[in-house]
Motif scaffolding. Sequence first.
Motif, PDB file in Angstrom:
ATOM      1  N   THR A 322       0.705  -1.225  -0.128  1.00 40.56           N
ATOM      2  CA  THR A 322      -0.058   0.028   0.083  1.00 40.56           C
ATOM      3  C   THR A 322       1.122   1.090   0.033  1.00 40.56           C
ATOM      4  O   THR A 322       1.814   1.376   0.777  1.00 40.56           O
ATOM      5  N   CYS A 323       0.587   2.228  -0.800  1.00 40.58           N
ATOM      6  CA  CYS A 323       1.110   3.597  -0.935  1.00 40.58           C
ATOM      7  C   CYS A 323       0.665   4.386   0.059  1.00 40.58           C
ATOM      8  O   CYS A 323      -0.779   4.567   0.082  1.00 40.58           O
ATOM      9  N   VAL A 324       1.178   4.771   1.084  1.00 44.99           N
ATOM     10  CA  VAL A 324       0.387   5.736   2.222  1.00 44.99           C
ATOM     11  C   VAL A 324      -0.103   6.952   1.514  1.00 44.99           C
ATOM     12  O   VAL A 324      -0.999   7.277   2.270  1.00 44.99           O
ATOM     13  N   VAL A 325       0.677   7.463   0.685  1.00 48.34           N
ATOM     14  CA  VAL A 325       0.200   8.803   0.315  1.00 48.34           C
ATOM     15  C   VAL A 325      -0.958   8.526  -0.553  1.00 48.34           C
ATOM     16  O   VAL A 325      -1.970   9.364  -0.121  1.00 48.34           O
ATOM     17  N   ARG A 326      -1.351   7.661  -1.274  1.00 45.56           N
ATOM     18  CA  ARG A 326      -2.186   7.216  -1.951  1.00 45.56           C
ATOM     19  C   ARG A 326      -3.494   7.033  -1.029  1.00 45.56           C
ATOM     20  O   ARG A 326      -4.650   7.628  -1.124  1.00 45.56           O
ATOM     21  N   ALA A 327      -3.092   6.039   0.148  1.00 45.34           N
ATOM     22  CA  ALA A 327      -4.386   5.834   1.204  1.00 45.34           C
ATOM     23  C   ALA A 327      -4.862   7.218   1.818  1.00 45.34           C
ATOM     24  O   ALA A 327      -5.847   7.547   1.922  1.00 45.34           O
ATOM     25  N   VAL A 328      -3.771   8.086   2.051  1.00 47.78           N
ATOM     26  CA  VAL A 328      -4.005   9.226   2.893  1.00 47.78           C
ATOM     27  C   VAL A 328      -4.834  10.247   1.993  1.00 47.78           C
ATOM     28  O   VAL A 328      -5.866  10.803   2.512  1.00 47.78           O
ATOM     29  N   LEU A 329      -4.405  10.273   0.722  1.00 44.40           N
ATOM     30  CA  LEU A 329      -4.977  11.179  -0.187  1.00 44.40           C
ATOM     31  C   LEU A 329      -6.587  10.768  -0.393  1.00 44.40           C
ATOM     32  O   LEU A 329      -7.471  11.747  -0.264  1.00 44.40           O
ATOM     33  N   ARG A 330      -6.926   9.435  -0.411  1.00 41.37           N
ATOM     34  CA  ARG A 330      -8.087   9.019  -0.405  1.00 41.37           C
ATOM     35  C   ARG A 330      -9.000   9.285   0.753  1.00 41.37           C
ATOM     36  O   ARG A 330     -10.108   9.703   0.501  1.00 41.37           O
ATOM     37  N   TRP A 331      -8.204   9.274   1.912  1.00 38.03           N
ATOM     38  CA  TRP A 331      -9.068   9.355   3.117  1.00 38.03           C
ATOM     39  C   TRP A 331      -9.511  11.076   3.023  1.00 38.03           C
ATOM     40  O   TRP A 331     -10.438  11.546   3.414  1.00 38.03           O
ATOM     41  N   THR A 332      -8.438  11.921   2.667  1.00 36.24           N
ATOM     42  CA  THR A 332      -8.599  13.238   2.788  1.00 36.24           C
ATOM     43  C   THR A 332      -9.707  13.867   1.588  1.00 36.24           C
ATOM     44  O   THR A 332     -10.496  14.735   2.092  1.00 36.24           O
ATOM     45  N   GLU A 333      -9.686  13.027   0.583  1.00 37.09           N
ATOM     46  CA  GLU A 333     -10.744  13.402  -0.419  1.00 37.09           C
ATOM     47  C   GLU A 333     -12.239  13.218   0.198  1.00 37.09           C
ATOM     48  O   GLU A 333     -13.197  13.952   0.191  1.00 37.09           O
ATOM     49  N   PHE A 334     -12.299  12.059   1.162  1.00 33.51           N
ATOM     50  CA  PHE A 334     -13.396  11.869   1.752  1.00 33.51           C
ATOM     51  C   PHE A 334     -13.764  12.864   2.472  1.00 33.51           C
ATOM     52  O   PHE A 334     -14.998  13.486   2.698  1.00 33.51           O
ATOM     53  N   TYR A 335     -12.940  13.335   3.390  1.00 34.99           N
ATOM     54  CA  TYR A 335     -13.099  14.574   4.411  1.00 34.99           C
ATOM     55  C   TYR A 335     -13.575  15.913   3.763  1.00 34.99           C
ATOM     56  O   TYR A 335     -14.453  16.558   3.971  1.00 34.99           O
ATOM     57  N   LYS A 336     -12.965  16.041   2.775  1.00 35.03           N
ATOM     58  CA  LYS A 336     -13.286  17.176   1.908  1.00 35.03           C
ATOM     59  C   LYS A 336     -14.640  17.293   1.514  1.00 35.03           C
ATOM     60  O   LYS A 336     -15.578  18.106   1.442  1.00 35.03           O
ATOM     61  N   HIS A 337     -15.100  15.885   0.863  1.00 33.92           N
ATOM     62  CA  HIS A 337     -16.614  15.772   0.391  1.00 33.92           C
ATOM     63  C   HIS A 337     -17.662  15.881   1.508  1.00 33.92           C
ATOM     64  O   HIS A 337     -18.572  16.041   1.174  1.00 33.92           O
ATOM     65  N   GLU A 338     -17.247  15.464   2.682  1.00 37.42           N
ATOM     66  CA  GLU A 338     -17.931  15.284   3.951  1.00 37.42           C
ATOM     67  C   GLU A 338     -17.968  16.647   4.748  1.00 37.42           C
ATOM     68  O   GLU A 338     -18.872  16.785   5.813  1.00 37.42           O
ATOM     69  N   SER A 339     -17.142  17.494   4.536  1.00 35.69           N
ATOM     70  CA  SER A 339     -16.962  18.722   5.424  1.00 35.69           C
ATOM     71  C   SER A 339     -18.423  19.534   5.157  1.00 35.69           C
ATOM     72  O   SER A 339     -18.710  19.777   4.099  1.00 35.69           O
ATOM     73  N   CYS A 340     -19.022  19.813   6.218  1.00 34.19           N
ATOM     74  CA  CYS A 340     -20.166  20.354   6.249  1.00 34.19           C
ATOM     75  C   CYS A 340     -20.292  21.682   5.486  1.00 34.19           C
ATOM     76  O   CYS A 340     -21.278  22.627   5.165  1.00 34.19           O
TER      77      CYS A 340
END
Lengths: 433, 858
Positions: A322-340
């Motif tokens: 697993t590329c940690v950068v890739r994993a972290v980016l995916r998670w961060t995209e989730f937070y960006k999408h879910e930020s109210c």
Amino acid sequence: MLTPVLSDNWDADRAWTLPSYERGGGYRGVRKALRMQPDEVVQLVKDSGLRGRGGAGFPTGMKWGFIPQDNPKPKYLVVNADESEPGTCKDIPLMLASPHTLVEGVIISSYAIRANTAFIYVRGEVLHVVRRLQAAVAEAYAAGYLGKNIEGSGYDLDLVVHVGAGAYICGEETALLDSLEGRRGQPRLRPPFPAVAGLYASPTVINNVESIASVPSIVANGAEWFSSMGTERSKGMTLYSISGHVKRPGQFEAPLGITLRQLLDLAGGVREGHQLKFWTPGGSSTPLLTAEHLDVPLDYEAIGKAGSMLGTKALQIFDETTCVVRAVLRWTEFYKHESCGKCTPCREGTWWMVQVLARLERGQGSETDLEQLLDQCDNILGRSFCALGDGATSPITSSIEYFRDEYLDHLRQGGCPFDPAASTLFATVGADA
Amino acid sequence: MTAVASTTSTDGKGVERTDLVSLTIDGIDVSVPKGTLVIRAAEQIGVQIPRFCDHPLLAPVGACRQCLVEIAMPGPDGELKTMMGPPGRVKPQASCTMPVSEGMQVKTQISSPVADKAQHGVMEQLLINHPLDCPVCDKGGECPLQNQAMTNGRGETRFTEVKRTFPKPINISAQVLLDRERCVLCARCTRFSEQIAGDPFIALVERGALQQVGIYEKEPYRSNFAGNVIQICPVGALTSADYRFRARPFDLVSTPSVAEHDSCGSAIRVDHRRGKPVRRLAGNDPEVNEEWITDKDRFALHYAGQSDRLTHPLVRDEETGELRGASWPEAFALAARGLQAAGTAGVLTGGRLTREDAYAYAKFARVCLGTNDIDFRSRPHSAEEAQFLAARVAGRPMDVTFGALEKATAIVLLGLEPEEEAGALFLRLRKASRASKGRPRIFAVAPFTSRGLGKMKATVVRTAPGAEPAAIEALAHDGELALDGGGVILVGERLATVPGALSAVAVLASQTGAKLAWVPRRAGDRGALDAGCLGGVLPGGRPSADAAARVDVGAVWGIDVTDAPWRDTTGMLTSAAAGRLGALVVAGVDLDDLDDPAGARAAVEAAGFVVSLEIRESAVTRRADVVLPVAPPAEKSGSFMTWEGRVRPFPKVLTGSNAIADVRALAGIADELGRPLGFKTPQGAAAELDELGRWDGVRAADPAVPPASSDGQGDTGSTGSTGATADGVGTRHRMRLTTWKTMVGDGPMQDGDPAYHASGPTPTVLLSETALDALGVVVGEPVQLSTDQGSAVFQVGVGDLDDDVVWAPTSSGGVNLGRDLGAGAGSEVTVSRVQAPAMAASPASPASPASTETTGAS
């Protein structure tokens, strides 16, 4: 090593039905609780040491005790079933397999806080769970466990299953209340706290599904039985959900304080031919840990000491492909999408960090970008309105702490050094990056 | 509201020591009233914590996070504990949401590196998606974002990525435009609309960085106060269609002034450039309008600059009979000669007059013309009203104030629709109705629950036009209202048209001990009354029938003040038409506003000699023999008196203007008449008026007019022709009219502001649900309103009116009910369905200008 209580009946025939649940001793807790005084139930839960299973670990009995009983307004119990945290998968299986465990918990808990109306706020995407819950509630009404004069006790309770529209923020308790009231789900300013002015400005207890579902077993078996499990300050059994690069992912019910090494053994270990690289103890909002933390007890205190949080006990396992950068980016995209969008740090910070991480994944930038990312996180953590912003920084700061060199590798190579296909679950076993 | 008190001022009067909380801010001891927010406590010691979402008149929200400060509080052991979290980190707190507490230690950006860094961080975040288009932004130069980015932000951006963009701009309403990418999502605009004005359909929508201010597609954002959201926007996201791209703030000259569009006397700021006002902003006056003004006060500012502005005197040429230009001396001389020759003259003034000008007219009438024939009421009026004003209002000290409304136990609204007729009063009433405790009970005698009454949660005593006296009498015995000395009665000028109503009001006030205030629509009316612009009332509220009062005034004026009987506006016009009044001096009167516009035109036409003092051309100036151009409020100094009785002085805004005040023009005529006024400037007039002071002698008696019998009264016989209730074309219903002017309407002082007009309501008549069904129309369809004098088409809406009552705006969308239908409050009108099928599609276009035979609109 496993202590199946909540999950004990999951393999029973048609476990989600009332007859099946009653055959296993279901609803005994209700009958017992209704013969107690409400305050005795509260005290029992206090004595058990049950702490909130939604992530923060706040003592459940203490939360109930905050309800001002001299307040003339109605009291409400709201069950937070908006399980949306990446990697977290415990409430949904529980409600799917044994919705009556939750319904029974709701009845006892509502009785304890003297609520006559309770709500289960379910994440909108899980329609199959909604159907099971609705069916269970209907069965409970028909059997007299809900409605007027339950079991001849004189106690009335109505239970409403409310379906959210699918927003991560609605797992934040005050945003959940706004959503339940028909408004946009955005966190509320506190004080007033929900215990004083929550749903419809009335005293409200909001608990996680697993917390409420644990109550019947405590009532049935006693506080001592419950607190005999777990560690000194983290009592009882809990559901650990293991996912990712393991042989047998799933829910494992064990006492608090079990280690990942033990759980990994139960799950058959990391997938064949690979080694553990990093993992989250409680979903993506908890700082990730590495193989050096395999023997840290999975309870609130020890994980906190290790620099992370127990959270929802959603153990996501990542191996060396697993590329940690890739994993972290995916998670961060989730937070960006879910930020109210309510507060600046979370709204703008996640928008920015996604772009920086995406650039880093492409190998563009310099090491100063890492310092800048850490500084951005520093400007979000503890500055945002609710914990969503805090959670968004966890994977970034922890990944840079443990895997700074891997970020730099991206920059040195001008791109990602990993084969993304190798990390997929359908990759050929043992394939090299 | 004002949180006084640093350590130096705590021992000042008015601050109760027991309510004070002591804390330290940046090491300085501060004591402030309990409940004060940290951000405002810091202001007391001169520390400005940067902020966006915070607004002192809005509930805290804590959304922008710009005002973070480090806070420590004493624990149970007395030890100061800094607020922490997440683990190991100081957690700076939003100072806009946190009230002070005893022993608290606050460290702002000045003394806390953590707070300073947090503020810099938030500022940087706010700017990453901001276009930084300050050079082309209206707000540039007066922008809180720009200013605070300089004081509390980093000089250089670290953001090199892609900004969020939106198509720009979009309309929130016709006059409010939104540039979404500039928005920092502080929610001030949406909170204002919800908490202050109460107008829905502007709200935050979407989420994350795509969150934005949105409107509802199916219902417009309609507000009489929308302009305030532009002013409180801390960035350039909300702009005004009228002002957008017109000027740079640093090129403007700003002058504090007072709004002339209603009797609230709202504090405003007029910004002008090159001799033209380009915008108006709300001033901050906690005792009057707080920080809010109506859209009329804000946007109706171009009327004086229209092409029909009078720039020089005009006199009627003896040979051609046409008006021609003249010099001031010639005009004064001809005016004086004409008045002298006419023998008798009356003075008609309107609502635009300042107190000073009004006093000049009052003195001019008595001293120069030797008459009591003067009346400021250029609208439907009655003798009962004149007596009521003399007895209960004129020269009375300020008894009811904006602030007093918030403390009242009960408030009664009679013949008054505050949201349309006195906007700042409406906002204060709504504020009182939303108080967390000690809310006054608000009752309104009204024909239906208007939007405004609904927004202040008023209990509506539904009353058909004409039935007000009985309803008012009943209020004294209303147990729920329980009106007593802690209550307030607010009476609108429209009650004058209902015989017996004002008599009943006087009785109600006496019986209950409730305080009474009269709320006229126009800015000048309350001041005109006190200045003596009513035949029976000399300056200071002195009854002209009282010999002592006349001596009082005569001593200052140096004459024997006449005790001649006087005529009101209608009386003067009737006399002029019949040749019994030789001349008229008319100032600021729109003949269409009178009871009988056609009769008034005929009377002015028939008058022997007419002197008109006016800002712009009007029906009167076209007929006048001498026209004297006078200054609008922005071009002279003066004062208005609010409905409370508060004097609101304002300076000359456009200092370059040569236009003269009415007082100067009158002084010119007076000199020619050989009976000088004794002053030539507003200051001179004010000094003399102040010297006269208030009357402390016996007042006129209350009016005692009996209510009209229940059916026969009402209109003056303008209807009553066809008795048919149905015919072949469509269902027709005879109904009783109730009417008032909407704030956005057709008045000449609203000319020249198309975006403002477009944002106003579509002219709509309101019927009950039953009446709609009986007519066979649904909401939004056209209906025709007609009398034997004319008809007009309106869109129809629904309200909780009596089934035989119809409400229509008095003067909107080109239709003036008095002028075009000969109808006023209480008139009988016919409402009928309009057959033209094409009509329904265009509700946005104004109702067709009324004329006989119009059934369809363009």
